[in-house]
Scaffold this active site. Sequence first.
Site, short mmCIF file in Angstrom:
data_model
loop_
_atom_site.label_atom_id
_atom_site.label_comp_id
_atom_site.label_asym_id
_atom_site.label_seq_id
_atom_site.Cartn_x
_atom_site.Cartn_y
_atom_site.Cartn_z
N THR B 95 -5.95 -0.10 0.01
CA THR B 95 -5.55 0.62 -1.04
C THR B 95 -5.55 -0.38 -2.11
O THR B 95 -4.91 -1.29 -2.26
CB THR B 95 -3.83 1.06 -1.25
OG1 THR B 95 -3.73 1.97 -0.33
CG2 THR B 95 -3.59 1.89 -2.35
N LYS B 171 -6.86 7.71 -3.87
CA LYS B 171 -5.82 6.95 -3.16
C LYS B 171 -4.70 6.39 -3.99
O LYS B 171 -3.52 7.01 -3.74
CB LYS B 171 -6.54 6.18 -2.25
CG LYS B 171 -5.33 5.09 -1.70
CD LYS B 171 -4.59 5.89 -0.43
CE LYS B 171 -3.34 4.77 0.15
NZ LYS B 171 -2.61 5.84 0.96
N LYS B 240 3.08 -2.48 -6.06
CA LYS B 240 1.67 -3.10 -6.23
C LYS B 240 0.83 -1.72 -6.58
O LYS B 240 -0.12 -1.89 -7.48
CB LYS B 240 1.38 -3.77 -5.14
CG LYS B 240 -0.11 -4.53 -5.01
CD LYS B 240 -1.10 -3.53 -4.48
CE LYS B 240 -0.85 -3.52 -2.92
NZ LYS B 240 -1.99 -2.63 -2.32
#
Lengths: 295, 295, 295, 295
Positions: B95, B171, B240
């Site tokens: 990711t 995503k 994050k």
Amino acid sequence: MNIAFIGLGQMGQAIAHNLLKGDHTLTVFNRSRDKAESLLQAGASWADTPAEAVAEADVVFTMVSDDAALRNITLGDFGFLTALPEGGIHVSCSTISPETARELAEQHRQKNTEYVACPVFGKPEAAQAAKLWICTSGSQSAKDRVGPLLELIGQETYDFGDDVGAANVVKLAGNFMIGCAIEAMAEAFTLGEKNGVDRKAMWELFSNTLFASPVYKNYGKMIAEEAYQPVGASPALIRKDIRLVLDTAQQSMVPMPFGMVVFQQLTATVAKGIDNIDWAGFAGEVSENAGVGKR
Amino acid sequence: MNIAFIGLGQMGQAIAHNLLKGDHTLTVFNRSRDKAESLLQAGASWADTPAEAVAEADVVFTMVSDDAALRNITLGDFGFLTALPEGGIHVSCSTISPETARELAEQHRQKNTEYVACPVFGKPEAAQAAKLWICTSGSQSAKDRVGPLLELIGQETYDFGDDVGAANVVKLAGNFMIGCAIEAMAEAFTLGEKNGVDRKAMWELFSNTLFASPVYKNYGKMIAEEAYQPVGASPALIRKDIRLVLDTAQQSMVPMPFGMVVFQQLTATVAKGIDNIDWAGFAGEVSENAGVGKR
Amino acid sequence: MNIAFIGLGQMGQAIAHNLLKGDHTLTVFNRSRDKAESLLQAGASWADTPAEAVAEADVVFTMVSDDAALRNITLGDFGFLTALPEGGIHVSCSTISPETARELAEQHRQKNTEYVACPVFGKPEAAQAAKLWICTSGSQSAKDRVGPLLELIGQETYDFGDDVGAANVVKLAGNFMIGCAIEAMAEAFTLGEKNGVDRKAMWELFSNTLFASPVYKNYGKMIAEEAYQPVGASPALIRKDIRLVLDTAQQSMVPMPFGMVVFQQLTATVAKGIDNIDWAGFAGEVSENAGVGKR
Amino acid sequence: MNIAFIGLGQMGQAIAHNLLKGDHTLTVFNRSRDKAESLLQAGASWADTPAEAVAEADVVFTMVSDDAALRNITLGDFGFLTALPEGGIHVSCSTISPETARELAEQHRQKNTEYVACPVFGKPEAAQAAKLWICTSGSQSAKDRVGPLLELIGQETYDFGDDVGAANVVKLAGNFMIGCAIEAMAEAFTLGEKNGVDRKAMWELFSNTLFASPVYKNYGKMIAEEAYQPVGASPALIRKDIRLVLDTAQQSMVPMPFGMVVFQQLTATVAKGIDNIDWAGFAGEVSENAGVGKR
């Protein structure tokens, strides 16, 4: 049973028709009589006032637009509270505040009648197909007695106990959660759009996988296509519900940052005079603020 | 095919095991060798560096924790970019930001190798069961060549076209939407709790009806029970990701009020030093702010 | 003039003392008589009910904690509405909603008495020093007649015209703006703190330059020092005001994102049971969410 | 002293002119030479590159638009870092991130030159009148040496110690607080407007009493009148500053809900293509969302 039904909007009509399919007598009242036509043709009787509608009722269903309307048909000049025969049950399907529910329940208690909170989830088509999801709260004996009627109108009943306000809290929470899903998709799809990803392609992925569920499929399609028709419920109507959510949160000391965002988007939509769209159209606020509004 | 696999966390190990089930040669690398043990026993070979791992590879899969780690294994001192044989394909499952994806794709192009963005959705158990949902973007020929490998690891692949950054945007949007569902449930269940409605009863209703879907079922159970174990991903790790969402939104001029709320809740969770719980545990911020924290 | 004064909290006592300094007769009422002691010693008379207090009054000042209290002393069982002599003027200093103001004004009109909205800005010390800033709205003739009295209690009067609700809107807006300044400083000083900059040094800069003004100086000092004593007004009290802001915003279709943040911080503070501090102490929410709470 | 000045926007020109009023030699550089004309007429010399400008400088002032521009004139191909004579001092006035400040300070250290962070508060008119408020941080000896120069350009200097990033944090916090005041007034005045209260009347009250200070007077006037000219700084420029605020907050784990609202309003303004107004014009977002936009 003798059933009265008060409030014949899209949802009310559909529910009343399904009640007629049982072997029951149905008397109906609505502010404007034209909405009763198809029910009268199907065998229902007309009453000129709420009080008249319940004169011989075992059970009265109500499905109106807000707390004030429900108070009016119950407690107002031609309201049915005093007319409902002893032992009668008020099955209250409207989306209202838990306080109003508790107050009306108390009024019924004093008249030896009963109040069952009975808000429902589902669009008008689900109501027609007797596929509603039903939430109940109130006294067990009353719920037991109306149970067979609820089976005529819904696919499943979830009970939330004795406190008559409980089902209303759940209904409000549900509408809030739908509003959150709308805003989340609006932000996600707009992020995609401005980064070269097709809105519909994103919706197809998410509504078939992680979020495969009625809300993401149905509301999501509108948001992906930015086409907010037909109008299931208007922005102003659901804004009223979200206000009840925030009022309830306020009274019970629950900070709800998402609730506030959703309320704000609905407020902006209504303030701009945008009304002839489904409430999911508040998703257009996100697009406008990103400079790609199409609403 | 000769396959290299770099990055053997929970997800990486599970994916690599499934690749081994095809008739392929597998060489693996991870920062700490102990995570490779079960794969080595299953027939994989060990490499001491990323570069060594890809020396004879047709395809290299990567699954690491963030942009910096991916840059390091690709472009760093022992990175594999220059070692990957001409025509080789980098299947990048981490990711990361779309910018990093685009930049790495360009670097591969200059070496006559290819880059396919291939982020996946699903918890570690889904990865083990080869039930991941896979998002791809990049050149069609490269996607065609790795297609049979993706069938070994996922249940379905959704393609988002040529722009290599597209699948990463999707995503990120997906993780954002999961975060929104968590916050929405946290607020709804806490509203219920403070109004006498059981959190689990609400979750049962919603996760079986309007929102019947993996996210509401799985994360919802944790939030209803306020039990945030096991740790699928830590608050700091997903924070994050949400930061990448906001960075991407910032660069493309998309105001995301929900994104900001989710980021803030995760930041508060991490700032308070709460780390040994699943990231869904940021739901505890809502409870704490309502005076009923249990985290 | 014969003046009645109802509501002897910190603010009410200070204002009443200043009215006594003019050459007027003062009759006072308060729920608990002990708060009237110093006024009685200074020459005021005691009344046992609001109605009794106004029996011979030309003007009645009221300063109570919320809409309900004001309704009660005006319209309740011992309320003064029917007792106020014809031509009498109600100078209403409480922080209440514009709707309540308009409704009470209408009630007075029907009794041939008048209602002047007269909320004030300033801490208790400012009230003692007759340095309040006064906002007025209502009929010009009534405002003219009470003008000399207002000069006894404030340093300046700002008038907002005929609509009796206007001054209340302004008062609510002012409390909202103070809340915004508190939150802004809380975030700024915490940002500084976590980046090695002294909170007080920041406050000294800003409160002496760009923001040199009473709010930034006085509230800012508390926030810089994280010492929220003495209690000018409690979090719960001002939370009520901010709720009136949001209610007014809601009715007039104004999205107020800052209003919602301030309300949420106050709600969290109250929900956590933190009450024995000045309302500026909601600034502690920011510190706590940044992991450096000291409240 | 020999002074170099790089970056001659509105602010830079005004500051440079005031430096000339001391008994100093001034060499200037700017990307486009025309902005240097009035300074050259006033006795300054022109340099063709940043490096050339500092060739004999004791002190170099820089005032450019962002981190990238500052890096470029310092470290870029014609950057001055290597050209500044040993012992020289870089007085850095731009609004940049504390990280960039710390990194540049380190680079200077390695060359035996010094870096003083010196961001300023004040509009272009304040700069012309030598009425800036100056924030400093960095080594004491360097600050002592440039002290007399700072007296030529500002009315007061606030020092924030040795850490060179500190003054930048303070400057960012200040711009954030101005943004908060803008949003707060926008919401308050719009609430008034939609409830029949004149925006300017509210501004007159607040800017003369509770909030009597330059920010509420100057920005407040624009917001009250909804006239966002002249352009002191554009929405896009200050949006960059607020992004630095959020980046700094993010790195230091400080949730900033107000910061996020302000950033979002600026993002919406820029996304809609509104650019030829002062940044205070983001207040128009509030009006638009309330259905009374005039921007």
